[in-house]
Design a protein around this motif. Structure first.
Motif, PDB file in Angstrom:
ATOM      1  N   SER A 262       1.945 -38.630 135.314  1.00 54.04           N
ATOM      2  CA  SER A 262       1.633 -37.206 135.438  1.00 54.04           C
ATOM      3  C   SER A 262       0.464 -36.980 136.390  1.00 54.04           C
ATOM      4  CB  SER A 262       1.308 -36.602 134.065  1.00 54.04           C
ATOM      5  OG  SER A 262       0.148 -37.182 133.506  1.00 54.04           O
ATOM      6  N   ALA A 263      -0.541 -37.885 136.352  1.00 53.53           N
ATOM      7  CA  ALA A 263      -1.665 -37.761 137.272  1.00 53.53           C
ATOM      8  C   ALA A 263      -1.197 -37.905 138.717  1.00 53.53           C
ATOM      9  CB  ALA A 263      -2.723 -38.809 136.947  1.00 53.53           C
ATOM     10  N   GLY A 264      -0.305 -38.869 138.961  1.00 53.76           N
ATOM     11  CA  GLY A 264       0.217 -39.060 140.308  1.00 53.76           C
ATOM     12  C   GLY A 264       1.018 -37.861 140.789  1.00 53.76           C
ATOM     13  N   LEU A 265       1.841 -37.310 139.915  1.00 51.33           N
ATOM     14  CA  LEU A 265       2.655 -36.150 140.282  1.00 51.33           C
ATOM     15  C   LEU A 265       1.800 -34.921 140.539  1.00 51.33           C
ATOM     16  CD1 LEU A 265       5.610 -36.610 137.754  1.00 51.33           C
ATOM     17  CD2 LEU A 265       5.722 -36.849 140.257  1.00 51.33           C
ATOM     18  N   LEU A 266       0.780 -34.733 139.731  1.00 46.45           N
ATOM     19  CA  LEU A 266      -0.097 -33.570 139.920  1.00 46.45           C
ATOM     20  C   LEU A 266      -0.900 -33.705 141.210  1.00 46.45           C
ATOM     21  CD1 LEU A 266      -1.349 -33.042 136.250  1.00 46.45           C
ATOM     22  CD2 LEU A 266       0.229 -31.582 137.527  1.00 46.45           C
ATOM     23  N   LEU A 267      -1.346 -34.936 141.516  1.00 48.18           N
ATOM     24  CA  LEU A 267      -2.074 -35.143 142.765  1.00 48.18           C
ATOM     25  C   LEU A 267      -1.164 -34.911 143.969  1.00 48.18           C
ATOM     26  CD1 LEU A 267      -4.193 -38.314 141.883  1.00 48.18           C
ATOM     27  CD2 LEU A 267      -5.045 -35.994 142.293  1.00 48.18           C
ATOM     28  N   ALA A 268       0.127 -35.167 143.797  1.00 52.84           N
ATOM     29  CA  ALA A 268       1.104 -34.935 144.867  1.00 52.84           C
ATOM     30  C   ALA A 268       1.574 -33.478 144.881  1.00 52.84           C
ATOM     31  CB  ALA A 268       2.288 -35.880 144.696  1.00 52.84           C
ATOM     32  N   LYS A 269       0.959 -32.665 144.024  1.00 56.32           N
ATOM     33  CA  LYS A 269       1.250 -31.230 143.915  1.00 56.32           C
ATOM     34  C   LYS A 269       2.668 -30.951 143.417  1.00 56.32           C
ATOM     35  CE  LYS A 269      -2.143 -29.907 147.400  1.00 56.32           C
ATOM     36  NZ  LYS A 269      -2.415 -29.123 148.643  1.00 56.32           N
ATOM     37  N   SER A 273       6.964 -31.220 137.529  1.00 56.39           N
ATOM     38  CA  SER A 273       7.272 -32.546 136.983  1.00 56.39           C
ATOM     39  C   SER A 273       6.039 -33.171 136.335  1.00 56.39           C
ATOM     40  CB  SER A 273       7.788 -33.470 138.084  1.00 56.39           C
ATOM     41  OG  SER A 273       8.996 -32.975 138.623  1.00 56.39           O
ATOM     42  N   GLY A 274       4.889 -32.989 136.966  1.00 58.61           N
ATOM     43  CA  GLY A 274       3.656 -33.553 136.433  1.00 58.61           C
ATOM     44  C   GLY A 274       3.320 -33.004 135.058  1.00 58.61           C
ATOM     45  N   LEU A 275       3.431 -31.680 134.926  1.00 55.80           N
ATOM     46  CA  LEU A 275       3.134 -31.058 133.631  1.00 55.80           C
ATOM     47  C   LEU A 275       4.174 -31.445 132.583  1.00 55.80           C
ATOM     48  CD1 LEU A 275       1.999 -27.511 134.796  1.00 55.80           C
ATOM     49  CD2 LEU A 275       0.561 -29.346 133.887  1.00 55.80           C
ATOM     50  N   GLY A 276       5.420 -31.628 133.035  1.00 52.18           N
ATOM     51  CA  GLY A 276       6.466 -32.040 132.101  1.00 52.18           C
ATOM     52  C   GLY A 276       6.202 -33.425 131.540  1.00 52.18           C
TER      53      GLY A 276
END
Length: 357
Positions: A262-269, A273-276
């Motif tokens: 999730s941290a990687g997805l959020l950093l990739a904006k 998906s990150g929040l999911g």
């Protein structure tokens, strides 16, 4: 009130092997009990520290030295057998040297046993955790004990489930003696569970519950003894230790992986998906806390219990591995072998709960 001219109602037996750090607190809490007549016997089980001297410093406490156990018998059972010799009290209380007994708890326990009409009453003590490793691991272990071994089955006379905790065992003396007492389970590593099974299997009522407000303990005072103690017990307590180790390892990995992904997805904006993924991790962690809360530990310990998951998995594997070795496990300087009958009893311990000190 200690026994004087009044007929003794409870004979308290405390087995102790190298317990100089805890036995003073234990005995102080016992000799101060009021509202019931009792006697206290401390059985020094070959201590090499100041346990014997400390116990003898309490007026009115009888201190005896145990002989070495017979081959195949546990040191604790051997000590308890010798400590109860000659007892005539209506009730026997077997309690460990690392326990603390709340004021009035002895009279209250006897009253509870008599009111419920049971022949064996056992409390699982409140757990005192001090070190970081205790706070992380102990809630995880106890949560699975509660989950796998529900007390409602143990306390149902129609259910074959049997359980007890050797840190606090209150028994009717005449029933205990008629069934052979600890001599009948002397070769068992989990002698408390086996004793409960003996009582219930013979048609005698037992009652097992959390001992909040009655008795407290700090089971292990250092990391080494905690590892040694759970290595001795876990493979016998849980019917499928390897499967449980795998599940707890998967649970830990799922939470960690969800945080990393999730941290990687959020950093990739990639916020959706990150929040999911983060929500999935939070859900797994929430389910962990829901399970852990049933173990009666402080909130702070519950919150860090996540870090106890891999430690619990490792100890389950370690216990299973040692249970397969001929040399068995070492506890307080003695080596105990896992016999075939002890391994078999693990598969037939019907949802009981146990904690061994």
């Amino acid at each position: 009130m200690p026994a004087g001219q009044t007929r003794v109602t409870v004979q308290i037996v405390v087995p102790a092997r190298n317990e100089q750090d805890s036995i003073g607190r234990c005995l102080a809490s016992l000799v101060g009990q009021q509202g019931i007549a009792f006697e206290i016997t401390v059985v020094d089980d070959g201590s090499s520290d100041r346990t014997h001297v400390i116990a003898e410093s309490f007026p009115g406490v009888r201190v005896i030295a145990a002989t070495e156990p017979a081959p195949g018998d546990s040191g604790k059972c051997n000590a308890l057998i010798q400590g109860v010799e000659g007892a005539t009290a209506k009730w026997l209380l077997f309690t460990d040297a690392d326990t603390f007994h709340y004021p009035g708890s002895l009279a209250a326990a006897v009253a509870e046993a008599e009111t419920r009409g049971v022949d064996l009453l056992s409390y699982s003590p409140e757990q005192e955790t001090v070190s970081w490793s205790e706070r992380a691991l102990m809630p995880v272990v106890f949560a699975d004990l509660v989950r796998v071994y529900p007390s409602q089955r143990t306390n149902d006379p129609a259910d074959p489930a049997a359980a007890a905790n050797g840190q606090y065992l209150l028994l009717r003396r005449d029933v205990y003696q008629a069934l052979g007492g600890h001599q009948a389970v002397a070769s068992k590593i989990l002698e408390d569970v086996e004793l409960a099974r003996l009582f219930k299997g013979s048609g005698h009522k037992i009652w097992f519950r959390h001992g909040a407000g009655r008795v407290q303990t700090r089971m292990y005072r250092d990391f080494h003894s905690m590892v040694e103690g759970w290595t001795k017990n876990l493979a016998l307590l849980f019917r499928h230790p390897l499967g449980l180790a795998a599940w707890r390892g998967i649970e830990f990995s799922a939470i960690v992986l969800s945080l990393v992904v999730s941290a990687g997805l959020l950093l990739a904006k990639n916020y959706a998906s990150g929040l999911g993924v983060l929500a999935a991790g939070v859900l797994i962690y929430g389910l962990l806390l829901w399970r852990i809360r049933r173990a009666h530990f402080p909130v702070a310990a519950n919150l860090i219990s996540f870090f106890g998951l891999p430690l619990f998995s490792w100890l389950l594997l370690r216990s299973w591995r040692h249970s397969r070795r001929r040399r068995g496990v070492t506890w307080k300087g003695r080596t105990y072998a896992y016999s075939v009958t002890q391994r078999a009893s693990n598969s037939s311990i019907h949802n009981g709960s146990h904690v061994e000190s």
